[in-house]
Structures are given as C-alpha cells and as structure tokens.
Motif scaffolding. Structure first.
Motif, PDB file in Angstrom:
ATOM      1  N   LEU A  55      60.253 -58.220 -20.844  1.00 28.36           N
ATOM      2  CA  LEU A  55      61.282 -57.274 -20.394  1.00 28.36           C
ATOM      3  C   LEU A  55      62.337 -57.033 -21.469  1.00 28.36           C
ATOM      4  CD1 LEU A  55      61.718 -58.583 -16.735  1.00 28.36           C
ATOM      5  CD2 LEU A  55      60.885 -56.312 -17.372  1.00 28.36           C
ATOM      6  N   GLY A  56      62.082 -57.542 -22.666  1.00 26.99           N
ATOM      7  CA  GLY A  56      62.963 -57.217 -23.796  1.00 26.99           C
ATOM      8  C   GLY A  56      64.203 -58.068 -23.932  1.00 26.99           C
ATOM      9  N   LYS A  57      64.190 -59.261 -23.323  1.00 23.03           N
ATOM     10  CA  LYS A  57      65.308 -60.212 -23.475  1.00 23.03           C
ATOM     11  C   LYS A  57      66.646 -59.594 -23.058  1.00 23.03           C
ATOM     12  CE  LYS A  57      64.218 -64.279 -25.417  1.00 23.03           C
ATOM     13  NZ  LYS A  57      64.598 -65.407 -24.571  1.00 23.03           N
ATOM     14  N   GLY A  58      67.098 -59.964 -21.894  1.00 22.52           N
ATOM     15  CA  GLY A  58      68.381 -59.444 -21.415  1.00 22.52           C
ATOM     16  C   GLY A  58      69.542 -60.312 -21.857  1.00 22.52           C
ATOM     17  N   LYS A  59      70.640 -60.182 -21.137  1.00 26.17           N
ATOM     18  CA  LYS A  59      71.853 -60.931 -21.487  1.00 26.17           C
ATOM     19  C   LYS A  59      71.944 -62.157 -20.580  1.00 26.17           C
ATOM     20  CE  LYS A  59      76.720 -60.069 -22.168  1.00 26.17           C
ATOM     21  NZ  LYS A  59      77.857 -59.312 -21.735  1.00 26.17           N
ATOM     22  N   GLU A  60      71.944 -63.330 -21.202  1.00 21.64           N
ATOM     23  CA  GLU A  60      71.978 -64.567 -20.396  1.00 21.64           C
ATOM     24  C   GLU A  60      73.327 -64.711 -19.693  1.00 21.64           C
ATOM     25  OE1 GLU A  60      70.119 -67.993 -22.145  1.00 21.64           O
ATOM     26  OE2 GLU A  60      71.493 -69.338 -21.073  1.00 21.64           O
ATOM     27  N   LYS A  61      73.270 -64.958 -18.391  1.00 23.79           N
ATOM     28  CA  LYS A  61      74.497 -65.081 -17.607  1.00 23.79           C
ATOM     29  C   LYS A  61      74.833 -66.541 -17.316  1.00 23.79           C
ATOM     30  CE  LYS A  61      75.482 -60.717 -16.668  1.00 23.79           C
ATOM     31  NZ  LYS A  61      76.733 -60.104 -17.073  1.00 23.79           N
ATOM     32  N   SER A  62      73.809 -67.323 -17.014  1.00 25.78           N
ATOM     33  CA  SER A  62      74.075 -68.745 -16.720  1.00 25.78           C
ATOM     34  C   SER A  62      72.782 -69.538 -16.839  1.00 25.78           C
ATOM     35  CB  SER A  62      74.638 -68.906 -15.306  1.00 25.78           C
ATOM     36  OG  SER A  62      73.683 -68.498 -14.365  1.00 25.78           O
ATOM     37  N   SER A  63      72.951 -70.834 -16.996  1.00 22.08           N
ATOM     38  CA  SER A  63      71.771 -71.708 -16.980  1.00 22.08           C
ATOM     39  C   SER A  63      72.152 -73.018 -16.308  1.00 22.08           C
ATOM     40  CB  SER A  63      71.248 -71.949 -18.399  1.00 22.08           C
ATOM     41  OG  SER A  63      72.181 -72.692 -19.119  1.00 22.08           O
ATOM     42  N   GLN A  64      71.150 -73.656 -15.779  1.00 25.89           N
ATOM     43  CA  GLN A  64      71.404 -74.856 -14.979  1.00 25.89           C
ATOM     44  C   GLN A  64      70.281 -75.858 -15.229  1.00 25.89           C
ATOM     45  OE1 GLN A  64      71.465 -73.650 -10.838  1.00 25.89           O
ATOM     46  NE2 GLN A  64      71.123 -75.737 -10.161  1.00 25.89           N
ATOM     47  N   GLU A  65      70.651 -77.084 -15.552  1.00 29.62           N
ATOM     48  CA  GLU A  65      69.625 -78.120 -15.745  1.00 29.62           C
ATOM     49  C   GLU A  65      69.118 -78.588 -14.386  1.00 29.62           C
ATOM     50  OE1 GLU A  65      71.274 -81.266 -18.128  1.00 29.62           O
ATOM     51  OE2 GLU A  65      70.754 -80.205 -19.976  1.00 29.62           O
ATOM     52  N   ILE A  66      67.821 -78.847 -14.302  1.00 25.88           N
ATOM     53  CA  ILE A  66      67.241 -79.343 -13.050  1.00 25.88           C
ATOM     54  C   ILE A  66      66.722 -80.755 -13.303  1.00 25.88           C
ATOM     55  CG2 ILE A  66      65.451 -78.957 -11.295  1.00 25.88           C
ATOM     56  CD1 ILE A  66      67.544 -76.771 -11.266  1.00 25.88           C
TER      57      ILE A  66
END
Ligand code: SF4
Ligand code: SF4
Length: 303
Positions: A55-66
């Motif tokens: 999808l062309g790499k969007g803008k990262e908003k958040s990430s969360q470790e699991i």
C-alpha cells in the motif's frame, strides 16, 4: 463473532504463501475505500507482513509491544547442576553437558513452568517475553492499517493474529468503519484459524499448481469448519491451462465453492509491486487490474 465492533470482516486467505494474497488484499482495500466505504485494513500475516509495502508505506501513528510468551530463565549462580530440569522438560528445551550448568533453548521453551517446580534451589524463573508488535499507520488511501509483526524466533503467532484483529476492530469502532479487511496468515495452522475465526466472508486465493491445490483443500476444511461464506480466486491463471481446468472442475464439483474469478499472469503486477502501489491504482487498464476490479465488485456484492 467480531472481536470488538459490529463491522463486517473480510479475510483474504491462502493455503500457500506466494499466490498473490497480499496483492489482492491491497487492491480490494483501495477499491472499497474508493467506493466510499469506511474500512480498516489489518495485516494478520504476522510472520511476513507486507501489506504496508503493497500500500506504499503510510504514516506510522503508533506502535505497541505485545508480550504474550513466557520463557524459562536460568540463574547460573544458584544452579547446583542436578539435572532434574532436563529430565522434566518434555519439550527438550534444556540441554546439559556432563558436569555443566544446563542451557535453556528459548526457541523450544513453551513456558510451561514444569522445570521451576522440580528445581531444588529455585534457580529457574518464568519471564514474559516479547512476542511481537502491533503498528498502526494511516495509509495514503485514507484508511488505517494495523500490522502485526512477530518477533524473530517467536512462534506464538495465533495470539498475535488475534491481537491484530482485535485492534483492527477497536480502530473500526473509533472511526465508524463498516468493514475490516484482513490479509490473513497463510497455511492452515493456528494463525490461519485465528484469521478466519469471526470472518463474515473469506476470499481464498490459489493458483493452478499441485502444491497450491493441496493447500487450498486444507484451507477449505478450515473455512467449512467455521461455516463462513467464501469464494475462490484462481491467480496466475495461465501458469498451466490444463491444470487450471482440472483445478476449477475440482473446486466446482468436489469442493462446491464458488469461483469468483481468475486473475491472468501479468507483468504489470510485478511493476506495481516494485512501485509499492496496488495494481488497480498503478495500471487500472492492465489485464490483471481489470480482472481484480471485477472480482472486487463480486466481493462487495457478497458482504
Ligand atoms: S518452562 Fe517448560 S518448556 Fe520451558 S524449559 Fe521449563 S519445562 Fe521446558
Ligand atoms: S533443576 Fe535447578 S539446580 Fe538442577 S540443574 Fe536444573 S536449574 Fe540447576
């Protein structure tokens, strides 16, 4: 059963990797968004997530470790080298050379805790370990994408798939999205079961090869087990015309599942991939894009 929202869930699945599942998911997501549907995309192929690239790499908003996994950790100082943990571990995760402190092989450890119970000096403890991460990004096409990424060497992918789907539905609830489009895990193991469970419709992608047919048969068993409406796409249709005819006869007569379309072999698909753009956007008049658009219309009618 949707996990956290009332939105419908479309899962694109394949018994075998490399048959074009992610390519189709990217185009389907953009097709639905272009039709004015509010969607959330989820990459649940947590071992090799590529939907973001497609999808062309969007803008990262958040990430969360699991952290879902548990592993045994040994305190070398406390260990008296009795070997009881080695005898007890039924996963063969502890190795001990004669007269040495044992070594725990993390990749084999299931975190069952049995070794902690037999250790006379409490030299082993169980710790939480990183299973993977969930990343939320805003795609160029205006819809959010949730990606699950499994940590290297981890095998708890079913849990991570469920977590990715759950976050996808939470996001759908927040944004009022009516559809969650999921790039499912390939295969037929725990991750694919976690992908398909709760789906409103499954698109099963295959290709005319004996390996893909065998894996499709196993995937269909999972789909039928969950009693989910589904349709089959035959991708790379000209790989073998004779085998394709045989495959489609088998799908129609024995599997009794509707074939919702064929996608022809098209070099433009590869060019679209290298440009990180879904084929229906990259070259809508290409033969593959035309076939994909027709299939997307059918999927939209089925949900
Ligand atoms: S926690 Fe269970 S699997 Fe892991 S090393 Fe101990 S006995 Fe083996
Ligand atoms: S059971 Fe405990 S003391 Fe014995 S070898 Fe294992 S870690 Fe060391």
């Amino acid at each position: 059963m949707n996990i956290a929202s009332r939105s419908k869930e479309i899962v694109v699945a394949s018994g075998k990797g490399g048959v074009g599942k992610t390519t189709f998911t990217a185009s389907l997501s953009v097709f639905l968004a272009n039709k004015g549907k509010r969607i959330v995309a989820v990459d649940a192929d947590v071992d090799a997530p590529n939907l973001s690239i497609a999808l062309g790499k969007g803008k990262e908003k958040s990430s969360q470790e699991i952290k879902i996994s548990h592993k045994a950790v040994l305190d070398n100082e406390k260990c008296v080298k009795c070997g009881k943990c080695v005898e007890t571990c039924r996963y063969g995760a502890i190795f001990q050379s004669e007269g040495e402190v044992p070594v725990i092989m993390e990749m084999l450890c299931e975190g069952c805790g049995a070794c902690t119970l037999v250790c006379p000096v409490e030299a082993i403890r169980i710790e939480e370990k990183l299973t993977g991460e969930l990343v939320i990004e805003e795609t160029k096409y205006g819809f959010p994408l949730v990606t699950g990424r499994l940590e290297l060497g981890e095998h708890n992918s079913g849990h991570l798939v469920t977590s990715a789907k759950k976050i996808g539905h939470v996001k759908a609830e927040e944004t009022g999205a009516e559809l969650v489009v999921i790039d499912g895990a390939p295969g037929i193991g725990c991750p694919v079961i976690a992908s398909i469970s709760g789906a409103s419709y499954v698109v099963a992608v295959t290709e005319p090869t004996p390996a893909a047919k065998r894996d499709l048969e196993r995937l269909i068993r999972v789909i039928k087990h969950f009693n989910v409406p589904a349709g089959v796409i035959v991708n790379k249709a000209e790989l073998s015309t004779a085998y394709k005819d045989k495959l489609e006869k088998w799908i129609n007569e024995e599997i009794q599942m509707p074939i919702i379309g064929e996608i022809p072999l098209d070099y433009e698909v590869l060019r679209a991939l290298t440009h990180m753009t879904p084929i229906i956007e990259f070259n809508p008049s290409s033969k593959a894009a035309k076939a994909i658009l027709e299939i997307c219309e059918k999927v939209a009618e089925n949900i």
